[in-house]
Design an enzyme around this catalytic site. Sequence first.
Site, PDB file in Angstrom:
ATOM      1  CE  LYS A 185      -2.184  -0.771   3.871  1.00 31.78           C
ATOM      2  NZ  LYS A 185      -1.536  -2.021   4.299  1.00 31.78           N
ATOM      3  NE  ARG A 235      -3.683  -0.828  10.252  1.00 26.37           N
ATOM      4  CZ  ARG A 235      -2.652  -0.278   9.623  1.00 26.37           C
ATOM      5  NH1 ARG A 235      -2.776   0.879   9.018  1.00 26.37           N
ATOM      6  NH2 ARG A 235      -1.499  -0.902   9.590  1.00 26.37           N
ATOM      7  NE  ARG A 273       6.722   0.126   9.959  1.00 25.90           N
ATOM      8  CZ  ARG A 273       5.493   0.137   9.434  1.00 25.90           C
ATOM      9  NH1 ARG A 273       5.286   0.659   8.235  1.00 25.90           N
ATOM     10  NH2 ARG A 273       4.477  -0.383  10.088  1.00 25.90           N
ATOM     11  NE  ARG A 329       2.729  -4.135  11.455  1.00 30.12           N
ATOM     12  CZ  ARG A 329       3.631  -3.934  10.490  1.00 30.12           C
ATOM     13  NH1 ARG A 329       4.838  -4.473  10.570  1.00 30.12           N
ATOM     14  NH2 ARG A 329       3.331  -3.185   9.462  1.00 30.12           N
ATOM     15  NE  ARG A 363       7.478  -2.494   5.659  1.00 26.29           N
ATOM     16  CZ  ARG A 363       6.167  -2.258   5.807  1.00 26.29           C
ATOM     17  NH1 ARG A 363       5.401  -2.084   4.751  1.00 26.29           N
ATOM     18  NH2 ARG A 363       5.636  -2.244   7.000  1.00 26.29           N
TER      19      ARG A 363
HETATM   20  P1  AMP Z   1       1.352   1.086   9.064  1.00 24.30           P
HETATM   21  O1  AMP Z   1       2.502   1.969   8.807  1.00 24.30           O
HETATM   22  O2  AMP Z   1       0.135   1.408   8.237  1.00 24.30           O
HETATM   23  O3  AMP Z   1       1.702  -0.377   8.994  1.00 24.30           O
HETATM   24  O4  AMP Z   1       0.907   1.364  10.589  1.00 24.30           O
HETATM   25  C1  AMP Z   1       1.798   1.123  11.658  1.00 24.30           C
HETATM   26  C2  AMP Z   1       1.037   1.051  12.973  1.00 24.30           C
HETATM   27  O5  AMP Z   1       0.382   2.296  13.224  1.00 24.30           O
HETATM   28  C3  AMP Z   1      -0.077   0.015  13.033  1.00 24.30           C
HETATM   29  O6  AMP Z   1       0.392  -1.277  13.338  1.00 24.30           O
HETATM   30  C4  AMP Z   1      -0.962   0.598  14.133  1.00 24.30           C
HETATM   31  O7  AMP Z   1      -0.407   0.382  15.410  1.00 24.30           O
HETATM   32  C5  AMP Z   1      -0.878   2.089  13.843  1.00 24.30           C
HETATM   33  N1  AMP Z   1      -1.927   2.495  12.872  1.00 24.30           N
HETATM   34  C6  AMP Z   1      -1.747   2.938  11.606  1.00 24.30           C
HETATM   35  N2  AMP Z   1      -2.923   3.220  11.016  1.00 24.30           N
HETATM   36  C7  AMP Z   1      -3.881   2.940  11.927  1.00 24.30           C
HETATM   37  C8  AMP Z   1      -5.302   3.004  11.930  1.00 24.30           C
HETATM   38  N3  AMP Z   1      -5.981   3.413  10.855  1.00 24.30           N
HETATM   39  N4  AMP Z   1      -5.951   2.638  13.068  1.00 24.30           N
HETATM   40  C9  AMP Z   1      -5.281   2.245  14.163  1.00 24.30           C
HETATM   41  N5  AMP Z   1      -3.957   2.130  14.232  1.00 24.30           N
HETATM   42  C10 AMP Z   1      -3.244   2.482  13.121  1.00 24.30           C
END
Ligand code: AMP
Length: 221
Positions: free
Chosen positions: A15, A90, A162, A173, A129
Amino acid sequence: MSVFIVLLGAPGAGKGTQAKLLAAKTGLPHISSGDIFRENLKNQTELGKLAQQYMSKGELVPDDVTIAMIRERLSRPDCARGAILDGFPRTPAQAEALDAMLAELGGRVGVVPFIDVPEDELVERLSGRLICRAQGHIFHKKFNPPKVPGVCDYDGSELYQREDDKPEVVRNRIRVYLEQTMPLVAYYEKKGLLVKIDGTQPIDKVTEALWAVLPEEAKSA
Ligand code: AMP
């Protein structure tokens, strides 16, 4: 009317990579909830410190906090034409909140591409990654390596792994994704907005497939 593209897919589906490419092609802003949380963490804001408690475990940040943050972001002038949303919504509650926000702002969800990648491939993708320190550009040790190891092709900054891409957190996750985010596939399918995209194709083929399903207003800057 502004038009919003909601990219759906598991962690590691691509994404972020695709959102950056589409943002560059359309001129629409790329809004990544994860990037906003990471930026807040880097700056040690209250929001960043709160989010970190959840992110470090691979859990979701509570809906009320996340929704308020996105509401503020979407109300900024650069979203006047719309945006590419990556990582938000999400949960079903977030999807409903997004619909309500867009109704207020005079916008709509134009299309919801679901970037589909089998679960066993996700773990391999996430564990290899690499992210750029300066702007979050995304690489992969094996599948999308930088030209110079450890250095971002675009801005020369350092690449890092990360914290939540480490194996213990990755599994959680993916579990959280299956339980809380997968219901959104049905939510958007019912609205006639979902388009499934084969996320196992090479990066440029996925971009082509996404481009083909974007509404015309999103393409014309
Ligand atoms: P990402 O970079 O999209 O993988 O997001 C990293 C982390 O940020 C996730 O594992 C969640 O802990 C938090 N996070 C990101 N987007 C959301 C969302 N829409 N709702 C809740 N937590 C989020």
